[in-house]
Design an enzyme around this catalytic site. Structure first.
Site, short mmCIF file in Angstrom:
data_model
loop_
_atom_site.label_atom_id
_atom_site.label_comp_id
_atom_site.label_asym_id
_atom_site.label_seq_id
_atom_site.Cartn_x
_atom_site.Cartn_y
_atom_site.Cartn_z
N HIS A 104 42.25 40.09 42.51
CA HIS A 104 41.95 39.28 43.69
C HIS A 104 41.66 40.26 44.82
O HIS A 104 42.36 41.26 44.98
CB HIS A 104 43.17 38.42 44.01
CG HIS A 104 42.93 37.33 45.02
ND1 HIS A 104 41.68 36.84 45.31
CD2 HIS A 104 43.80 36.63 45.81
CE1 HIS A 104 41.79 35.88 46.22
NE2 HIS A 104 43.06 35.74 46.54
N GLY A 111 45.87 32.65 34.37
CA GLY A 111 46.31 33.54 33.31
C GLY A 111 46.61 32.78 32.03
O GLY A 111 46.40 33.30 30.93
N VAL A 149 51.81 34.91 37.23
CA VAL A 149 50.67 34.04 36.94
C VAL A 149 49.64 34.74 36.07
O VAL A 149 49.33 34.31 34.96
CB VAL A 149 50.03 33.53 38.25
CG1 VAL A 149 48.81 32.67 37.95
CG2 VAL A 149 51.05 32.72 39.06
N GLN A 150 49.07 35.85 36.55
CA GLN A 150 48.05 36.58 35.78
C GLN A 150 48.65 37.63 34.84
O GLN A 150 48.07 37.95 33.82
CB GLN A 150 47.08 37.26 36.73
CG GLN A 150 45.98 36.36 37.28
CD GLN A 150 44.96 35.96 36.23
OE1 GLN A 150 44.76 36.62 35.23
NE2 GLN A 150 44.28 34.84 36.48
N ALA A 178 51.46 37.61 48.78
CA ALA A 178 52.60 37.88 49.67
C ALA A 178 53.49 38.98 49.10
O ALA A 178 53.96 39.86 49.83
CB ALA A 178 53.40 36.60 49.89
#
Length: 347
Positions: free
Chosen positions: A124, A153, A40-41, A101
């Protein structure tokens, strides 16, 4: 660092003017930035850093779709693209950009490569703030830092390519080298932040979890569904209900808010719309305020974190997620939205 006044409150911020890209490159000139995770990022931050001239490598498991994406994006196997352990060994700054996770799962591997003087970077505050639940406790001889773009992102990369920037928060949890502040700000500038504002790991994760579940995603989806349903129940067509609920918001009004604030948006609407909005703002606020208080309390107590850990670590998580998303995707409202988007001029 500059002190800026926000609604009567002074806050520490860092802008590109006072900490330009040239200074960021000087600070990180001898660093190897290892981006662990390309989901994602990872892509947005890695590509922006690379395009800005920093020494970036990617650590990603092979075979995987993320490995293939990194290779397609120009990272070269054996040169700038490696399996995670090799990237962890080579990196002096470890950008830990896996999902929460996945961070828990890989932590024993990451920890053994955190030798003295390295920096452990997060976007984060989850893993460190909820360390009793995640087991992520960094060694004392490394910097532990955070830069958190206030968006996805994808948005970070898109705005970078447009010559703009996405605002980011920054925090320093542990300064073992005396260089943590400059490393943090340099990385924030390098990934394309518009400006950086100071926070803590705990405040970042509390605000982030509240925002995602609240206005940014959960509340927005719920309010849209509620209004659409009321309009449909009262005989309005799918197209009319969707346009009044979603299209006008996303294609017009929210852009006015972004441009110059809520009062500016009100000022550019009809007097009838203004009166109704001002009269109904209070009832909506009072209706949802108890929900937000309950939400924040659960975030602060770690309940939302534990739910995320328990759910996202299940082996069939992706399949269950896709099933939930399919319900939204296949609903009348969002099927209508698909048609509406296809009818936009230029499509």
């Amino acid at each position: 660092m500059a002190v800026m006044n926000f609604g009567g409150i002074d806050e520490n911020v860092v802008t590109r003017e006072e900490f330009p890209l040239a200074k960021a490159k000087e600070v990180l000139a001898n660093e190897t930035i290892a981006v662990i995770g390309y989901g994602v990022q990872g892509p947005g931050q890695a590509l922006n850093l690379r395009d800005n001239g920093f020494n970036v490598i990617v650590g990603q498991r092979k075979p995987s779709k993320s490995w293939d994406k990194a290779e397609k994006d120009g990272f070269v196997p054996g040169q700038t693209l490696f399996e995670p352990e090799e990237a962890l060994q080579k990196g002096t700054i470890i950008m830990y950009l896996l999902s929460d996770a996945a961070q828990i799962e890989m932590w024993p591997t990451v920890k053994k490569h955190l030798t003295a003087g390295k920096a452990l970077y997060f976007s984060h505050g989850f893993g460190v703030t909820y360390k009793d639940r995640t087991g992520i406790i960094p060694p004392a001889d490394v910097d532990v830092i955070l830069t958190a773009p206030k968006g996805s992102g994808t948005s970070l990369r898109r705005l970078f390519l447009e010559g703009k920037g996405l605002n980011s928060s920054y925090a320093i949890f542990q300064d073992a080298t005396g260089k943590a502040h400059d490393r943090t700000i340099a990385l924030g500038i390098g990934i394309g932040s518009g400006y950086l504002f100071e926070t803590t790991f705990q405040k970042e994760v509390y605000s982030d979890l509240t925002g995602e579940r609240g206005v940014l995603m959960g509340a927005l989806a719920g309010i849209m569904e509620a209004q659409y349903s009321v309009l449909r129940e009262n005989g309005h067509s799918p197209s009319e209900a969707f346009n009044e609920t979603v299209e006008e918001l996303t294609e017009s009004l929210i852009k006015l808010v972004s441009e110059n604030g809520m009062d500016w948006m009100y000022g550019n609407c009809s007097t009838t719309a203004q009166r109704g909005a001002l009269d109904w703002k209070g009832p909506f606020r009072e209706a949802v305020l108890p929900v937000f208080k309950e939400l924040y309390a659960k975030v602060a107590a770690g309940e939302e974190a534990q739910r995320s850990i328990d759910t996202n670590s299940q082996p069939d998580y992706r399949e269950k997620l896709e099933a939930e998303l399919a319900v939204i995707r296949n609903s009348e409202m969002w099927q209508t939205g698909k048609v509406v988007r296809s009818l936009r001029p230029g499509k």
